[in-house]
Design a protein around this motif. Structure first.
Motif, PDB file in Angstrom:
ATOM      1  N   TYR A  44      56.628  45.782  94.681  1.00  0.00           N
ATOM      2  CA  TYR A  44      55.382  45.325  95.282  1.00  0.00           C
ATOM      3  C   TYR A  44      55.636  44.784  96.681  1.00  0.00           C
ATOM      4  O   TYR A  44      56.681  44.198  96.962  1.00  0.00           O
ATOM      5  CB  TYR A  44      54.736  44.209  94.441  1.00  0.00           C
ATOM      6  N   GLY A  45      54.647  44.958  97.548  1.00  0.00           N
ATOM      7  CA  GLY A  45      54.673  44.299  98.835  1.00  0.00           C
ATOM      8  C   GLY A  45      54.106  42.899  98.704  1.00  0.00           C
ATOM      9  O   GLY A  45      53.634  42.490  97.639  1.00  0.00           O
ATOM     10  N   GLU A  46      54.165  42.148  99.774  1.00  0.00           N
ATOM     11  CA  GLU A  46      53.631  40.794  99.790  1.00  0.00           C
ATOM     12  C   GLU A  46      52.701  40.639 100.982  1.00  0.00           C
ATOM     13  O   GLU A  46      52.804  41.360 101.971  1.00  0.00           O
ATOM     14  CB  GLU A  46      54.766  39.763  99.870  1.00  0.00           C
ATOM     15  N   LEU A  52      54.745  47.379 107.730  1.00  0.00           N
ATOM     16  CA  LEU A  52      55.496  48.615 107.496  1.00  0.00           C
ATOM     17  C   LEU A  52      56.124  48.610 106.112  1.00  0.00           C
ATOM     18  O   LEU A  52      56.109  49.630 105.413  1.00  0.00           O
ATOM     19  CB  LEU A  52      56.567  48.785 108.577  1.00  0.00           C
ATOM     20  N   TRP A  53      56.672  47.459 105.696  1.00  0.00           N
ATOM     21  CA  TRP A  53      57.269  47.365 104.361  1.00  0.00           C
ATOM     22  C   TRP A  53      56.195  47.503 103.278  1.00  0.00           C
ATOM     23  O   TRP A  53      56.408  48.191 102.266  1.00  0.00           O
ATOM     24  CB  TRP A  53      58.014  46.049 104.198  1.00  0.00           C
ATOM     25  N   ASN A  54      55.053  46.888 103.478  1.00  0.00           N
ATOM     26  CA  ASN A  54      53.969  47.009 102.501  1.00  0.00           C
ATOM     27  C   ASN A  54      53.473  48.448 102.393  1.00  0.00           C
ATOM     28  O   ASN A  54      53.128  48.921 101.302  1.00  0.00           O
ATOM     29  CB  ASN A  54      52.817  46.081 102.882  1.00  0.00           C
ATOM     30  N   ALA A  55      53.442  49.146 103.531  1.00  0.00           N
ATOM     31  CA  ALA A  55      53.020  50.549 103.505  1.00  0.00           C
ATOM     32  C   ALA A  55      54.022  51.401 102.731  1.00  0.00           C
ATOM     33  O   ALA A  55      53.625  52.302 101.975  1.00  0.00           O
ATOM     34  CB  ALA A  55      52.877  51.073 104.933  1.00  0.00           C
ATOM     35  N   LEU A  56      55.307  51.113 102.885  1.00  0.00           N
ATOM     36  CA  LEU A  56      56.329  51.861 102.138  1.00  0.00           C
ATOM     37  C   LEU A  56      56.241  51.557 100.646  1.00  0.00           C
ATOM     38  O   LEU A  56      56.406  52.455  99.815  1.00  0.00           O
ATOM     39  CB  LEU A  56      57.723  51.523 102.669  1.00  0.00           C
ATOM     40  N   CYS A  57      55.988  50.295 100.294  1.00  0.00           N
ATOM     41  CA  CYS A  57      55.869  49.930  98.877  1.00  0.00           C
ATOM     42  C   CYS A  57      54.700  50.656  98.228  1.00  0.00           C
ATOM     43  O   CYS A  57      54.767  51.061  97.058  1.00  0.00           O
ATOM     44  CB  CYS A  57      55.687  48.415  98.739  1.00  0.00           C
TER      45      CYS A  57
END
Length: 336
Positions: A44-46, A52-57
């Motif tokens: 999960y993203g936070e 960018l990390w949330n989009a990858l998650c």
């Protein structure tokens, strides 16, 4: 006498093909255990994480695909640790223990399964370390200072807290006698280059969240609390810390066994490890990622100790530590 001493050294030799094989198999076994227990999945993203990390998650594949990506990232990080050790000659003897210790530290902690934002940040940090170390005693290494900061900036797009390692790199440049006004400016330009492109994207998309959100969270410290943490979760961290302290003390008390260049490199790795553990306690929301970064210097320092030291007690300590790492993982997954 010389023949018996040679036999003694060979008998308690740790850097052997047999040791490499069963350490590697043990790491794969740990990943299989994590896969079957679904530790850390789904990813999960936070809200406070970089966009960018949330989009990858949000675009992670199936469970098998996610674990395969995590395994490949772990092996890639271990390979870069090995190549950095080999190219910079941090350990006098040829050894694959840095590769295997990094893989062991990551594979036996379920908090790292299947991947974290720092999984990519490790690549950037190791490559930045290589740029820093190769700038040794070169006050005109403007390009390497720029490259190191640029890599840290790229890593911050997925894990913004990696920016806190830039001041430590400046300290390393000072110790390696390559800190000048030009190299400082080059490092600042390297960071600015990354965020200049981010700013351009924000203007194009009419959304400044990718620029403002990461820096808002960067300065929000939240001390690590012990509430809700089982004691068993701390055992692996304590074990890594104990091995790192033993290895560091061995380096500091036998510093003249290495040349000046190697001693300064190893001393910087000790500082990097201390810095990582310090940030681990300052940023509860990202403590696992700081611990993963700390595994890089810890793996090299621990591998250095078990490569240069001989004896039955060292041999016994190595195998006991290996069994403890695997046992702690099994216990934590069983509780999970």
């Amino acid at each position: 006498m010389s023949r018996s001493a040679s036999y003694y050294r060979q008998r308690y030799q740790i850097s052997t093909k047999a040791t490499y094989s069963y350490m590697f198999v043990a790491c794969l076994f740990c990943w299989l255990l994590g896969y079957f227990t679904s530790a850390g999945y789904p990813v999960y993203g936070e809200v406070t994480a970089p966009p960018l990390w949330n989009a990858l998650c949000a675009r992670m594949p199936s469970k098998s695909g996610t674990y395969l990506i995590g395994l490949l990232l772990m092996l890639g990080g271990a390979f870069f640790v090995h190549r950095a050790n080999y190219a910079l000659m941090l350990i006098r003897e040829k050894s694959y223990l840095p590769f295997l210790f990094y893989a062991l530290f990551i594979s036996t902690n379920p908090d790292f399964f299947p991947l974290k934002a720092s999984s990519v940040g490790v690549f950037c940090l190791i490559l930045a370390l290589y740029q820093l170390f190769t700038a040794y005693h070169d006050p005109y290494s403007v390009e390497k200072a720029f490259n190191a900061a640029l890599l840290i900036g790229i890593g911050s797009l997925l894990w913004v807290y990696i920016l806190w390692f830039l001041p430590l790199f400046w300290l390393g440049m000072y110790n390696f006698r390559c800190l000048t006004l030009r190299t400082i400016c080059a490092s600042l330009v390297g960071i600015s280059t990354v965020y200049w492109f981010v700013l351009g994207w924000c203007v194009y998309a009419h959304d400044f969240t990718p620029l403002t959100l990461p820096f808002t969270t960067l300065f929000k410290m939240r001390l690590l609390t012990m509430v809700g943490i089982d004691l068993i979760d701390w055992f692996q961290i304590i074990l890594i810390a104990c091995l790192s302290v033993i290895a560091s003390l061995n380096i500091l008390t036998h510093e003249y066994e290495d040349n000046l260049r190697t001693r300064q490199f190893l001393s910087f790795l000790i500082m990097l490890l201390t810095w990582s553990f310090g940030q681990f306690f300052l940023y509860e929301q990202s403590s696992e990622e700081f611990l993963a970064i700390g595994c890089v210097p810890a793996a090299i320092l621990t591998a250095h100790f078990f490569t240069v030291k001989r004896g039955k007690y060292i041999f016994g300590l190595f195998h006991i530590a290996l069994l403890l790492f695997i046992s702690l993982l099994i216990i934590r997954l069983w509780n999970f």
